[in-house]
Design a protein around this motif. Sequence first.
Motif, PDB file in Angstrom:
ATOM      1  N   MET A  47      35.557  44.839  41.373  1.00  0.00           N
ATOM      2  CA  MET A  47      36.479  45.968  41.670  1.00  0.00           C
ATOM      3  C   MET A  47      35.731  47.258  41.381  1.00  0.00           C
ATOM      4  N   GLN A  48      35.037  47.287  40.183  1.00  0.00           N
ATOM      5  CA  GLN A  48      34.302  48.376  39.694  1.00  0.00           C
ATOM      6  C   GLN A  48      33.306  48.960  40.678  1.00  0.00           C
ATOM      7  N   ASP A  49      32.964  48.372  41.972  1.00  0.00           N
ATOM      8  CA  ASP A  49      31.988  48.859  42.807  1.00  0.00           C
ATOM      9  C   ASP A  49      32.605  49.532  43.835  1.00  0.00           C
ATOM     10  N   LEU A 106      47.398  44.714  38.310  1.00  0.00           N
ATOM     11  CA  LEU A 106      46.717  43.981  37.214  1.00  0.00           C
ATOM     12  C   LEU A 106      46.065  42.644  37.930  1.00  0.00           C
ATOM     13  N   VAL A 107      44.678  42.706  37.613  1.00  0.00           N
ATOM     14  CA  VAL A 107      43.807  41.515  38.408  1.00  0.00           C
ATOM     15  C   VAL A 107      43.988  40.169  37.340  1.00  0.00           C
ATOM     16  N   ALA A 108      44.540  39.310  38.209  1.00  0.00           N
ATOM     17  CA  ALA A 108      44.950  38.115  37.364  1.00  0.00           C
ATOM     18  C   ALA A 108      44.595  36.987  37.764  1.00  0.00           C
ATOM     19  N   GLY A 109      43.571  36.902  38.800  1.00  0.00           N
ATOM     20  CA  GLY A 109      43.265  35.729  39.266  1.00  0.00           C
ATOM     21  C   GLY A 109      42.220  34.797  38.780  1.00  0.00           C
ATOM     22  N   GLY A 110      41.594  35.282  37.632  1.00  0.00           N
ATOM     23  CA  GLY A 110      40.668  34.396  37.185  1.00  0.00           C
ATOM     24  C   GLY A 110      40.992  33.280  36.120  1.00  0.00           C
ATOM     25  N   LEU A 111      40.309  32.382  36.049  1.00  0.00           N
ATOM     26  CA  LEU A 111      40.696  31.187  34.983  1.00  0.00           C
ATOM     27  C   LEU A 111      39.998  31.348  33.693  1.00  0.00           C
ATOM     28  N   LYS A 124      47.977  37.344  46.793  1.00  0.00           N
ATOM     29  CA  LYS A 124      47.132  36.322  46.264  1.00  0.00           C
ATOM     30  C   LYS A 124      45.732  36.613  46.888  1.00  0.00           C
ATOM     31  N   GLN A 125      44.785  36.332  46.022  1.00  0.00           N
ATOM     32  CA  GLN A 125      43.183  36.441  46.755  1.00  0.00           C
ATOM     33  C   GLN A 125      42.981  35.113  47.404  1.00  0.00           C
ATOM     34  N   ASP A 126      42.151  34.952  48.336  1.00  0.00           N
ATOM     35  CA  ASP A 126      41.692  33.874  48.997  1.00  0.00           C
ATOM     36  C   ASP A 126      40.320  33.430  48.347  1.00  0.00           C
ATOM     37  N   GLY A 163      30.029  51.552  27.711  1.00  0.00           N
ATOM     38  CA  GLY A 163      30.491  50.361  28.075  1.00  0.00           C
ATOM     39  C   GLY A 163      31.675  50.209  28.929  1.00  0.00           C
ATOM     40  N   ASN A 164      31.806  49.328  30.123  1.00  0.00           N
ATOM     41  CA  ASN A 164      32.920  49.575  30.997  1.00  0.00           C
ATOM     42  C   ASN A 164      33.996  48.618  30.644  1.00  0.00           C
ATOM     43  N   ALA A 165      35.280  48.884  30.049  1.00  0.00           N
ATOM     44  CA  ALA A 165      36.271  48.091  29.800  1.00  0.00           C
ATOM     45  C   ALA A 165      36.894  47.656  31.334  1.00  0.00           C
ATOM     46  N   GLN A 174      42.819  44.757  33.555  1.00  0.00           N
ATOM     47  CA  GLN A 174      42.606  43.347  33.471  1.00  0.00           C
ATOM     48  C   GLN A 174      43.451  42.634  32.702  1.00  0.00           C
ATOM     49  N   ASP A 175      43.209  41.194  32.549  1.00  0.00           N
ATOM     50  CA  ASP A 175      44.349  40.277  31.914  1.00  0.00           C
ATOM     51  C   ASP A 175      44.470  40.152  30.422  1.00  0.00           C
ATOM     52  N   THR A 176      43.205  40.451  29.943  1.00  0.00           N
ATOM     53  CA  THR A 176      43.393  39.771  28.328  1.00  0.00           C
ATOM     54  C   THR A 176      42.962  41.151  27.458  1.00  0.00           C
ATOM     55  N   ALA A 179      40.274  38.739  24.907  1.00  0.00           N
ATOM     56  CA  ALA A 179      39.958  37.552  24.829  1.00  0.00           C
ATOM     57  C   ALA A 179      39.363  36.948  25.798  1.00  0.00           C
ATOM     58  N   LYS A 180      38.146  36.482  25.883  1.00  0.00           N
ATOM     59  CA  LYS A 180      37.439  36.079  26.695  1.00  0.00           C
ATOM     60  C   LYS A 180      36.713  34.690  26.668  1.00  0.00           C
ATOM     61  N   ASN A 181      36.600  34.479  25.192  1.00  0.00           N
ATOM     62  CA  ASN A 181      35.656  33.313  25.036  1.00  0.00           C
ATOM     63  C   ASN A 181      36.182  32.368  24.028  1.00  0.00           C
ATOM     64  N   VAL A 224      26.825  49.027  36.230  1.00  0.00           N
ATOM     65  CA  VAL A 224      25.811  47.875  36.170  1.00  0.00           C
ATOM     66  C   VAL A 224      26.399  46.833  35.610  1.00  0.00           C
ATOM     67  N   GLU A 225      26.370  45.707  36.219  1.00  0.00           N
ATOM     68  CA  GLU A 225      26.983  44.588  35.558  1.00  0.00           C
ATOM     69  C   GLU A 225      25.906  43.899  34.567  1.00  0.00           C
ATOM     70  N   TYR A 226      26.656  43.304  33.324  1.00  0.00           N
ATOM     71  CA  TYR A 226      25.942  42.909  32.220  1.00  0.00           C
ATOM     72  C   TYR A 226      24.548  42.251  32.495  1.00  0.00           C
ATOM     73  N   ASN A 227      24.651  41.278  33.532  1.00  0.00           N
ATOM     74  CA  ASN A 227      23.665  40.301  33.956  1.00  0.00           C
ATOM     75  C   ASN A 227      22.472  41.264  34.708  1.00  0.00           C
ATOM     76  N   GLU A 281      38.315  30.012  32.100  1.00  0.00           N
ATOM     77  CA  GLU A 281      37.056  28.824  31.945  1.00  0.00           C
ATOM     78  C   GLU A 281      36.395  29.353  30.549  1.00  0.00           C
ATOM     79  N   ARG A 282      35.779  30.476  30.555  1.00  0.00           N
ATOM     80  CA  ARG A 282      35.121  30.814  29.039  1.00  0.00           C
ATOM     81  C   ARG A 282      35.949  30.619  28.065  1.00  0.00           C
ATOM     82  N   LEU A 283      37.262  30.851  28.103  1.00  0.00           N
ATOM     83  CA  LEU A 283      38.041  30.894  27.050  1.00  0.00           C
ATOM     84  C   LEU A 283      38.251  29.384  26.495  1.00  0.00           C
TER      85      LEU A 283
HETATM   86  N1  GDU Z   1      39.511  38.218  38.212  1.00  0.00           N
HETATM   87  C1  GDU Z   1      40.331  38.052  39.514  1.00  0.00           C
HETATM   88  N2  GDU Z   1      39.588  37.294  40.599  1.00  0.00           N
HETATM   89  C2  GDU Z   1      38.521  36.924  40.448  1.00  0.00           C
HETATM   90  C3  GDU Z   1      37.767  36.878  39.076  1.00  0.00           C
HETATM   91  C4  GDU Z   1      38.323  37.552  38.081  1.00  0.00           C
HETATM   92  O1  GDU Z   1      41.535  38.659  39.340  1.00  0.00           O
HETATM   93  O2  GDU Z   1      38.085  36.060  41.245  1.00  0.00           O
HETATM   94  C5  GDU Z   1      40.131  38.979  37.133  1.00  0.00           C
HETATM   95  C6  GDU Z   1      40.455  38.224  35.897  1.00  0.00           C
HETATM   96  O3  GDU Z   1      41.564  37.617  35.887  1.00  0.00           O
HETATM   97  C7  GDU Z   1      40.270  39.496  34.803  1.00  0.00           C
HETATM   98  C8  GDU Z   1      39.150  40.482  35.524  1.00  0.00           C
HETATM   99  O4  GDU Z   1      39.378  39.786  36.866  1.00  0.00           O
HETATM  100  O5  GDU Z   1      41.568  40.024  34.772  1.00  0.00           O
HETATM  101  C9  GDU Z   1      37.998  40.383  34.890  1.00  0.00           C
HETATM  102  O6  GDU Z   1      37.328  38.998  34.960  1.00  0.00           O
HETATM  103  P1  GDU Z   1      36.459  38.469  33.854  1.00  0.00           P
HETATM  104  O7  GDU Z   1      37.389  38.982  32.541  1.00  0.00           O
HETATM  105  O8  GDU Z   1      35.890  37.226  34.169  1.00  0.00           O
HETATM  106  O9  GDU Z   1      35.063  39.599  33.746  1.00  0.00           O
HETATM  107  P2  GDU Z   1      33.904  39.686  33.088  1.00  0.00           P
HETATM  108  O10 GDU Z   1      34.308  39.488  31.662  1.00  0.00           O
HETATM  109  O11 GDU Z   1      32.814  38.961  33.923  1.00  0.00           O
HETATM  110  O12 GDU Z   1      33.599  41.351  33.307  1.00  0.00           O
HETATM  111  C10 GDU Z   1      34.355  42.247  33.747  1.00  0.00           C
HETATM  112  C11 GDU Z   1      33.803  43.535  34.329  1.00  0.00           C
HETATM  113  C12 GDU Z   1      32.563  43.953  33.446  1.00  0.00           C
HETATM  114  C13 GDU Z   1      33.100  43.978  31.862  1.00  0.00           C
HETATM  115  C14 GDU Z   1      34.147  43.277  31.547  1.00  0.00           C
HETATM  116  C15 GDU Z   1      34.955  43.810  30.359  1.00  0.00           C
HETATM  117  O13 GDU Z   1      33.193  42.864  35.738  1.00  0.00           O
HETATM  118  O14 GDU Z   1      31.982  45.104  34.062  1.00  0.00           O
HETATM  119  O15 GDU Z   1      33.579  45.648  32.082  1.00  0.00           O
HETATM  120  O16 GDU Z   1      35.124  42.760  32.366  1.00  0.00           O
HETATM  121  O17 GDU Z   1      35.708  43.080  29.845  1.00  0.00           O
END
Ligand code: GDU
Length: 622
Positions: free
Chosen positions: A409-411, A125-130, A214-216, A359-361, A271-273, A440-442, A328-331, A132-134
């Motif tokens: 990670m998807q790369d 479970l990748v859960a290092g993200g804050l 823990k990621q650095d 679309g990439n989940a 992913q986390d949410t 839940a991201k926003n 290919v990332e959304y941006n 912020e957008r939420l």
């Molecule tokens: N995360 C980490 N470390 C980081 C940044 C993020 O563990 O340094 C984790 C977050 O906690 C989360 C996951 O990675 O669980 C994804 O992070 P975001 O939700 O911020 O990611 P984005 O919404 O920017 O985008 C990601 C993919 C997109 C798309 C999208 C789908 O990069 O391609 O698929 O999720 O929700």
Amino acid sequence: LSQRGKAALSRLILYDVANGHAQKHVYADWPERGTEDDEKRALAEQIADLDGSYPGGLPAYLSKAKALLKESADGTNPFAEFEAFVPEGESLSYENPDANPHTGMTFSEAEQAGLTGIGDTVFVLVAGGLGERLGYSGIKLSLETNLCTNKSYLEVYAKYIQAMQRMAHLKTGKDHIRIPLVIMTSDDTDPLTRKLLKDNNNFGFEEGQVTIVKQDKVAALSNGNAGLSMKSKWKIETKPHGHGDVHHLLYREGLVDHWYNQGKKYVIFLQDTNALVINSVLPTLGVSIAKGFHMNSICIPRLAGEAAGAIARLEHKTDPEKSLVINVEYNQLDPLLSSQGDCKGDVADPNTGYSPFPGNANNIVIEMSAYEKTLRGEDQGVVIEFVNPKYKDETRTEFKKPTRLECMMQDIPKLFQKEMGSEAKIGFTMFDRWFTFSPAKNSLEAGVEDVKRGGKAPGTMSSAESDKYIQNQRKLKMAGVDLDVTEEKDLVLVAGIPVTPGPRIILCPGFSITQREVMHKIHGGKITKRSTLVLEGEDLKVRNLDLDGALVIRTGHNCDVTVDGLVVRNKGFELEEVTESAAVPEEVAIRGYTMKKHEVVEIVINEPGKYFIGADGEVKKL
Ligand code: GDU
């Protein structure tokens, strides 16, 4: 200075002297010995930490950054050598009884195939993200997925994994199946993630079953020469490096090696949410097993312009060996598609209303032996990085704020391709959105703005909760329950976000995951729109329920419970919109409402045995 501090500082200076003096501000002009010695020591330690946590050290990081920043300033198109096409993949739909032509499996058969392998998997479970957008300052894993059960994201994932252990045991007959879970945290999320686990007795996981890595953070850069950004005179500013860190970390900690030697067959990244994704894990694994995929991404139809990456087949213009299927990332998608083909950019196909690209989940199933082999390669799981500076002006020289290298990670397909060449089998599996994807991201404000602009997926806490109920409405409808399934036209605005008017239904992972289970455990009955139903229990069957109000049934291990003809009438639960968001806690404000629990019938059975519950709700032990 300590030995390691001195060594790392010397390495940085030697590198910098040979490479244009972009870092002079870090080490030159230090006051003489005896002045600010502690500060000097702390900086040298920080340099040693940054040096030690990046493969190749700080010099490698800085030279990569310099090259990428130059490409960015020059406006180099990273896809110049490639042309993007819509890839072909697998697709499965919960409501479609037909077999997928490639695998020959129906949805339910793919789930059952997944069950044969799930006991030999590992979850990450990748859960290092804050968040912020939420607009949330706590950890996202602690947020409540819904206000009927109040279960957090982490609890849902935990109970799902534990349900998978039980089902894998039933399917394969193997005893003591333990599916490990790794959680990747960062400095921002680590203490609160550990606390969440501790406060909840590890959510039922056994000692040692959960590992936290823990990621650095990486050094922030203040200019196009990759000059280190200083937070203060004696401290380098650092920033998150992205979820791509996960592969190198798993490798560095020896986990992949360990799992490989233990005979684990697949790693599943979450992913986390996005609570819905647990629906799609088993069928995706089933497809991976059937097709021999080394990597399989869970996909959904993508809305044009949505903040979700697109899976594309990138054909190299001159060297077919370099072509690959990758996110290919959304941006990056719109600039890429604006320069190719019909040059229309990231727009919807008028026939479907969706982007033609899946679309990439971003939930990925990776086969263990290919993963282990790839991580042993020279890159050690360090996926390709990118840089995304926001420039002050057209000259593309100065940044609005410091930047850093990032990775996703998807790369990983690029590493598979490097280590395995054309042997690498990279695929994806498409599911319906309602079934798989509603993260839940926003923040509520951003979601409301999106809805006003006509957006269909606001990605808020409330839309995620609503989609969870709708998903269960559809599952129960298919099992023959008479209820309203909320269609787009039926959604009602609550705090500016369209949500289901009900019924609100939660089928806990311990009650059912597979289609076969839902069809077996639920039969007939009717549920009114204003109702709430929560079902939890591995051996619970609910037949001919007549519900107008709120009902919660929870049954424990070895409790064989049949409910038949139960009639429930009560005031039930009701959403109450929050009018003054400043006056409520953050987790309430981001949702925009609370759940008023007026009245509920709650049936809880924990003592092992066989039970029957009839129309009047009396629990009879048989
Ligand atoms: N995360 C980490 N470390 C980081 C940044 C993020 O563990 O340094 C984790 C977050 O906690 C989360 C996951 O990675 O669980 C994804 O992070 P975001 O939700 O911020 O990611 P984005 O919404 O920017 O985008 C990601 C993919 C997109 C798309 C999208 C789908 O990069 O391609 O698929 O999720 O929700």
